[in-house]
Structures are given as structure tokens and as C-alpha cells.
Motif scaffolding. Sequence first.
Motif, PDB file in Angstrom:
ATOM      1  N   ALA A  17      62.502 108.036 105.621  1.00  0.00           N
ATOM      2  CA  ALA A  17      62.541 106.629 105.994  1.00  0.00           C
ATOM      3  C   ALA A  17      61.455 105.889 105.210  1.00  0.00           C
ATOM      4  O   ALA A  17      60.372 106.440 104.982  1.00  0.00           O
ATOM      5  N   PRO A  18      61.715 104.656 104.799  1.00  0.00           N
ATOM      6  CA  PRO A  18      60.762 103.972 103.920  1.00  0.00           C
ATOM      7  C   PRO A  18      59.392 103.709 104.539  1.00  0.00           C
ATOM      8  O   PRO A  18      58.419 103.522 103.814  1.00  0.00           O
ATOM      9  N   HIS A  19      59.318 103.698 105.861  1.00  0.00           N
ATOM     10  CA  HIS A  19      58.049 103.371 106.509  1.00  0.00           C
ATOM     11  C   HIS A  19      57.414 104.552 107.238  1.00  0.00           C
ATOM     12  O   HIS A  19      56.453 104.361 107.985  1.00  0.00           O
ATOM     13  N   ASP A  20      57.910 105.775 107.028  1.00  0.00           N
ATOM     14  CA  ASP A  20      57.362 106.893 107.802  1.00  0.00           C
ATOM     15  C   ASP A  20      56.134 107.527 107.149  1.00  0.00           C
ATOM     16  O   ASP A  20      55.488 108.391 107.743  1.00  0.00           O
ATOM     17  N   GLN A  21      55.805 107.122 105.931  1.00  0.00           N
ATOM     18  CA  GLN A  21      54.614 107.589 105.207  1.00  0.00           C
ATOM     19  C   GLN A  21      54.572 109.115 105.062  1.00  0.00           C
ATOM     20  O   GLN A  21      53.507 109.712 104.895  1.00  0.00           O
ATOM     21  N   SER A  22      55.734 109.744 105.104  1.00  0.00           N
ATOM     22  CA  SER A  22      55.789 111.207 105.063  1.00  0.00           C
ATOM     23  C   SER A  22      55.339 111.789 103.738  1.00  0.00           C
ATOM     24  O   SER A  22      55.005 112.973 103.663  1.00  0.00           O
ATOM     25  N   ALA A  23      55.293 110.980 102.686  1.00  0.00           N
ATOM     26  CA  ALA A  23      54.861 111.476 101.383  1.00  0.00           C
ATOM     27  C   ALA A  23      53.349 111.658 101.304  1.00  0.00           C
ATOM     28  O   ALA A  23      52.844 112.238 100.335  1.00  0.00           O
ATOM     29  N   TYR A  24      52.638 111.195 102.322  1.00  0.00           N
ATOM     30  CA  TYR A  24      51.177 111.188 102.275  1.00  0.00           C
ATOM     31  C   TYR A  24      50.583 112.062 103.373  1.00  0.00           C
ATOM     32  O   TYR A  24      51.144 112.196 104.461  1.00  0.00           O
ATOM     33  N   GLN A  25      49.399 112.604 103.091  1.00  0.00           N
ATOM     34  CA  GLN A  25      48.717 113.429 104.081  1.00  0.00           C
ATOM     35  C   GLN A  25      48.039 112.571 105.144  1.00  0.00           C
ATOM     36  O   GLN A  25      48.060 112.897 106.329  1.00  0.00           O
ATOM     37  N   VAL A  26      47.417 111.468 104.732  1.00  0.00           N
ATOM     38  CA  VAL A  26      46.720 110.578 105.657  1.00  0.00           C
ATOM     39  C   VAL A  26      47.550 109.308 105.812  1.00  0.00           C
ATOM     40  O   VAL A  26      47.842 108.619 104.837  1.00  0.00           O
ATOM     41  N   ARG A  27      47.943 109.009 107.052  1.00  0.00           N
ATOM     42  CA  ARG A  27      48.839 107.889 107.348  1.00  0.00           C
ATOM     43  C   ARG A  27      48.161 106.947 108.331  1.00  0.00           C
ATOM     44  O   ARG A  27      47.276 107.345 109.078  1.00  0.00           O
ATOM     45  N   LEU A  28      48.595 105.702 108.335  1.00  0.00           N
ATOM     46  CA  LEU A  28      48.018 104.741 109.270  1.00  0.00           C
ATOM     47  C   LEU A  28      49.092 103.804 109.776  1.00  0.00           C
ATOM     48  O   LEU A  28      49.903 103.293 109.000  1.00  0.00           O
ATOM     49  N   GLU A  29      49.073 103.584 111.081  1.00  0.00           N
ATOM     50  CA  GLU A  29      50.002 102.644 111.706  1.00  0.00           C
ATOM     51  C   GLU A  29      49.335 102.011 112.922  1.00  0.00           C
ATOM     52  O   GLU A  29      48.197 102.340 113.262  1.00  0.00           O
ATOM     53  N   TRP A  30      50.083 101.104 113.570  1.00  0.00           N
ATOM     54  CA  TRP A  30      49.564 100.336 114.704  1.00  0.00           C
ATOM     55  C   TRP A  30      50.369 100.595 115.971  1.00  0.00           C
ATOM     56  O   TRP A  30      51.590 100.446 115.983  1.00  0.00           O
TER      57      TRP A  30
END
Length: 216
Positions: free
Chosen positions: A6-19
Motif C-alpha cells: 500500500a502506498p502509505h504503509d511505509q513497509s519499504a522502510y525500517q523506521v516508520r512514523l505515523e499519527w
Amino acid sequence: MSSPAAPHDQSAYQVRLEWGVDGLARLAPSDVVVVVDVLRFSSTVTRAVERGESVALDASARAVSINGAVVAAHAAAGGSATVLLGSLRNAAAVARAVMAVQVERGARTSIAVIACGELASSEHGAPLRFAVEDHLGAGAVVDALSDLGIDHSSPDAAVAGEGFRSLRGAVRHLLTASGSGRELDARGRRDEVLAAAAVDAASVVPVLRDGTFVAF
């Protein structure tokens, strides 16, 4: 054939940030969830755990800050993630705890840093308001992770980390001048705001185990 991310799941990155809770749901499942509610849930529970207390994730904890407690509860209910409380007070300690989890797992560990924000009202489902203190707190955790070499960050996390790095010297002023800080000051709780602004004053990291926050 696997489905595209999904475009907003940030799964490509180890460190993720959301609200908030909705942001937590948008992210791909992570091995570690760091809940950041600087004024006041994360900071208050961290100070209690520093005193050797344990804090149950129940109505008394929710009274401190309903949004932080609710995010923590959702993070715990979502699976097997290690749920930590992060803030300005213990950002470096949180990064060390994440590193310890990664060493214990013996594998690359994904981290979701969830800035809780402020609810527009106490009603369930109320819209979330951006909170500068939580953006700074989340950024402090991201920056501390980067210092330990855990730096494959999503754009969201990278912006928060660099924002904290550049504004670190102004954190005390920014918290006391923020809407949440002024609100607490008006209630006679300025000391809590100042304590929350003390970057890396604590070496304790609350971890949620069986519904209770204890020292990691």
C-alpha cells in the motif's frame, strides 16, 4: 504473486512514523511500536516507572491522556509487537531498547513510531490535532535510532528526525509555548511541561507487558 505494498504503509522502510490509531492501522505491521504522547502520557508513565512503579493500562492510565493510552492498547492488540513508550525524556534509552530487541531477535527489526497528537474533544472518534510536542518527541526517537545506525527511515520519520535535530536547543521554549503546554500551564502544571522537555533525562523505558507498563 504477492500483492503490491500500500502506498502509505511505509513497509519499504525500517523506521516508520505515523499519527494516532488511524496512522498505526495504515502502517505495515511492525516488530516494535513506540508510542509518543509527550504531554502527558509517555512522560508521566516514564516518570512513574523511574520511581519503580508499574502502571496498568486501565482507566487510571487513560485519565492521564486518553489518546496515548488508546494508541498503546491498539498497538498491543494488533499482534506480537513490543510496545514501548517514548518521549523527549527517554529518546536515547528507547533507541537502546530497540537495539536490544533487534539483537535478541537476531534479525532486522521494523519500528513504528506513533505520534499520538491531541484529540479535538474527549469523545470517541474525535478528529486528531497535530501536536508539536509529539512531533518533536517522535523526532527525538528517530534521531536517537539514527545515532545507533538504525537509519533506514521513511520520509515521514526522516523529516521528524531532522526537525528535532535542528530544533533541539529550543525544545524547552517550544513545549512551554505550544498549545498543550500553555493549557497545562493554565492548570498549574507548568512543572510537568518542563519535566517533559528535559531531553534524555531518563534512562528508563516503559514496556507494555500483560496490560501493565514496567521497566524494559
